[in-house]
Motif scaffolding. Structure first.
Motif, PDB file in Angstrom:
ATOM      1  N   PHE A  22     -18.843 -24.237   9.285  1.00 15.01           N
ATOM      2  CA  PHE A  22     -19.923 -24.460   8.320  1.00 15.01           C
ATOM      3  C   PHE A  22     -21.253 -24.169   8.991  1.00 15.01           C
ATOM      4  CE2 PHE A  22     -16.745 -27.265   6.336  1.00 15.01           C
ATOM      5  CZ  PHE A  22     -16.893 -26.909   4.998  1.00 15.01           C
ATOM      6  N   PHE A  66     -24.886 -25.045   8.143  1.00 15.47           N
ATOM      7  CA  PHE A  66     -25.671 -25.848   7.209  1.00 15.47           C
ATOM      8  C   PHE A  66     -27.152 -25.617   7.484  1.00 15.47           C
ATOM      9  CE2 PHE A  66     -27.487 -29.358   5.007  1.00 15.47           C
ATOM     10  CZ  PHE A  66     -26.575 -29.712   4.019  1.00 15.47           C
ATOM     11  N   LEU A 108     -25.086 -29.058  -3.514  1.00 11.15           N
ATOM     12  CA  LEU A 108     -23.984 -29.287  -2.567  1.00 11.15           C
ATOM     13  C   LEU A 108     -22.762 -29.868  -3.273  1.00 11.15           C
ATOM     14  CD1 LEU A 108     -26.091 -30.626   0.431  1.00 11.15           C
ATOM     15  CD2 LEU A 108     -24.840 -28.457   0.340  1.00 11.15           C
ATOM     16  N   LYS A 121     -21.546 -20.658   4.665  1.00 13.47           N
ATOM     17  CA  LYS A 121     -22.972 -20.936   4.915  1.00 13.47           C
ATOM     18  C   LYS A 121     -23.585 -21.547   3.670  1.00 13.47           C
ATOM     19  CE  LYS A 121     -26.107 -17.429   5.173  1.00 13.47           C
ATOM     20  NZ  LYS A 121     -27.021 -16.472   5.851  1.00 13.47           N
ATOM     21  N   LEU A 122     -24.257 -22.697   3.847  1.00 12.57           N
ATOM     22  CA  LEU A 122     -24.887 -23.396   2.729  1.00 12.57           C
ATOM     23  C   LEU A 122     -26.395 -23.449   2.944  1.00 12.57           C
ATOM     24  CD1 LEU A 122     -22.144 -25.869   3.267  1.00 12.57           C
ATOM     25  CD2 LEU A 122     -22.556 -25.182   0.894  1.00 12.57           C
ATOM     26  N   THR A 177     -29.830 -24.788   1.777  1.00 13.62           N
ATOM     27  CA  THR A 177     -30.544 -25.766   0.938  1.00 13.62           C
ATOM     28  C   THR A 177     -31.945 -25.234   0.632  1.00 13.62           C
ATOM     29  OG1 THR A 177     -31.437 -26.953   2.860  1.00 13.62           O
ATOM     30  CG2 THR A 177     -29.273 -27.664   2.025  1.00 13.62           C
ATOM     31  N   PHE A 190     -27.500 -34.217   2.795  1.00 12.67           N
ATOM     32  CA  PHE A 190     -26.683 -33.916   3.970  1.00 12.67           C
ATOM     33  C   PHE A 190     -25.650 -35.024   4.190  1.00 12.67           C
ATOM     34  CE2 PHE A 190     -25.991 -34.455   8.577  1.00 12.67           C
ATOM     35  CZ  PHE A 190     -25.504 -33.200   8.920  1.00 12.67           C
ATOM     36  N   ILE A 227     -19.095 -27.667  12.638  1.00 10.69           N
ATOM     37  CA  ILE A 227     -20.216 -27.817  11.709  1.00 10.69           C
ATOM     38  C   ILE A 227     -21.518 -27.534  12.459  1.00 10.69           C
ATOM     39  CG2 ILE A 227     -21.382 -29.384  10.106  1.00 10.69           C
ATOM     40  CD1 ILE A 227     -18.619 -30.981  10.160  1.00 10.69           C
ATOM     41  N   VAL A 231     -25.550 -27.009  12.307  1.00 14.30           N
ATOM     42  CA  VAL A 231     -26.692 -27.411  11.488  1.00 14.30           C
ATOM     43  C   VAL A 231     -27.963 -26.924  12.151  1.00 14.30           C
ATOM     44  CG1 VAL A 231     -27.889 -29.391  10.471  1.00 14.30           C
ATOM     45  CG2 VAL A 231     -25.409 -29.472  10.772  1.00 14.30           C
TER      46      VAL A 231
END
Ligand code: GP9
Ligand code: MN
Length: 427
Positions: A33, A35, A174, A191-192, A194, A234, A252, A254
């Motif tokens: 991930f 983030f 999300l 890939k997220l 925000t 989150f 993960i 970030v």
């Protein structure tokens, strides 16, 4: 030209740092991930307003015993902002002196991006974002980068109060993204991105659950409020990962993409940091953003190496057990033992654990201005400057000359953009 390519390859041959054998392959075969914390700066970590933590969930993640955190990690973006961060993270190439790689070259150029590399190793790859797919030319660029799926705003249920600023509010985004994550064949790379913690930091009343800061600077004071909201989003996402079991079999990552408070707000920045005033050196240090890697069984802790967004891709390849020594990438593995710790900014300034050059001034590691450099200092400063100039100019040559079309690393298949379509089809 092919001469430019030669100079790139000969530079890399001499300068790429090697991976770290105690980390190499630790995340092999795991889901990944990425983030993206929008406009999120390092100073927010453990920052308090009225005695209340602004980002308790991210703080907890930062200090987790299985999280590797970096506290001298800098954003290196230029005008391309988010798109520059994405370009660096997934290609280890810089943004441009002006404009955006994704907008200007994302459709036409050849890339050897991380999603494509992982795709060819059997991963499914997906990007998630609650804004229109065309922003920063993502809908075209992601094809060049080998993303199999791009879940842009068309993929989520919309209601009038679901969005603020550039797109879906993070919690809503999300939550809806999980529906697609669940269906991704594993291992996957997801890939997220925000967006709620974005200038001008507006948020509806019912989502405001921490006081604004009181610098009196209107463009600054809402920042902690949207950061707090992002932190809650989150936290909810991490709970979902734990509940679904993904937390334990995923790496993960970030990161914060760039500053949220620009240098035009010196007075407010000084107040936020509890200082009388801020120097150019302080402002350079204010460009730090979080970079954290969580993985079950990984020996965590805070790593103090100086690095930046350009270094992420080689670092992740190291952990994923991917030999990138024959790839054209300008960063170097943050876990490598003998890495060059000069961090180039897009404007030609740099910071390092010894000296930093901001504008025309040189500072020592405590932020003291050095007026007269000794011969030895001059030598070191010159070498850091030439490193900075070199990586930036090589990157510009690679991008503007589309040099990767002339070089396909062994084991890598050229990406075919027409393999991909991101159109949402209802039903
Ligand atoms: C919009 C978002 C914002 O889709 O990613 O980009 P930025 O303004 O931060 O570059
Ligand atoms: Mn951004």
């Amino acid at each position: 030209s092919s001469n430019d390519l030669k100079s790139v390859l000969s530079y890399l041959k001499k300068n790429r740092s090697s991976s770290n054998i105690s980390y190499f392959g630790k995340a092999k075969g795991k889901n990944v991930f990425i983030f993206h914390l929008e406009s999120f700066q390092q100073f927010l970590i453990n920052y308090k307003v009225d005695g209340k933590e602004v980002t308790p969930n991210i703080n907890k993640f930062y200090s987790d015993s299985n999280t590797l955190s970096f506290d001298n990690f800098f954003n290196q973006v230029g005008q391309g902002k988010t798109s520059d961060a994405e370009t660096m993270l997934e290609n280890s190439l810089f943004g441009l002196p002006s404009g955006s790689v994704m907008t200007q070259y994302g459709t036409s150029n050849t890339f050897q991006a991380l999603p494509a590399i992982l795709d060819q190793k059997g991963y499914s790859t997906a990007a998630f974002h609650g804004d229109v797919g065309s922003f920063w030319n993502r809908d075209n660029t992601y094809k060049s980068w080998g993303y199999q799926y791009f879940f842009d705003d068309d993929y989520y249920k919309q209601k009038t109060d679901y969005s603020v600023g550039y797109g879906l509010k993070d919690k809503i985004f999300l939550k809806q993204a999980t529906k697609y994550i669940q269906q991704l064949p594993q291992p996957f790379y997801a890939k997220l991105i925000t967006v709620t913690n974005h200038y001008p930091y507006e948020l509806d009343k019912q989502n405001q659950s921490i006081a604004k800061t009181t610098t009196g600077d209107k463009t600054v004071d809402g920042y902690v409020q949207t950061a707090h909201y992002l932190d809650q989003a989150f936290g909810e996402f991490i709970s979902y990962l734990k509940k679904s079991g993904l937390y334990n079999n995923s790496m993960i990552v970030v990161y914060g993409d760039h500053y949220g408070i620009s240098n035009n707000h010196k007075k407010a920045i000084a107040q936020l940091l509890g200082k009388k005033s801020v120097s150019s050196y302080d402002l350079a240090m204010f460009q730090k953003v979080p970079f954290m890697i969580h993985l079950n069984g990984l020996k965590g802790g805070v790593n103090h190496t100086y690095g930046g967004e350009i270094d992420v891709m080689p670092t992740l390849e190291d952990l994923l057990g991917i030999d990138s020594s024959n790839m054209i990438q300008l960063g170097n593995d943050l876990l490598s033992e003998n890495r060059n710790q000069t961090v180039a900014f897009r404007d030609g300034d740099y910071v390092s654990p010894t000296y930093s050059k901001i504008g025309s001034k040189v500072y020592d590691s405590s932020g003291n201005l050095i007026n007269n450099l000794t011969t030895e200092q001059k030598k070191q400063v010159n070498s850091m400057q030439s490193h900075t100039d070199k990586v930036l100019s090589l990157s510009d040559k690679i991008v503007t000359g589309d040099l990767l079309r002339f070089y396909t690393p062994s084991g890598f298949k050229k990406v075919n953009k027409s393999d991909y379509s991101y159109k949402y089809v209802d039903g």
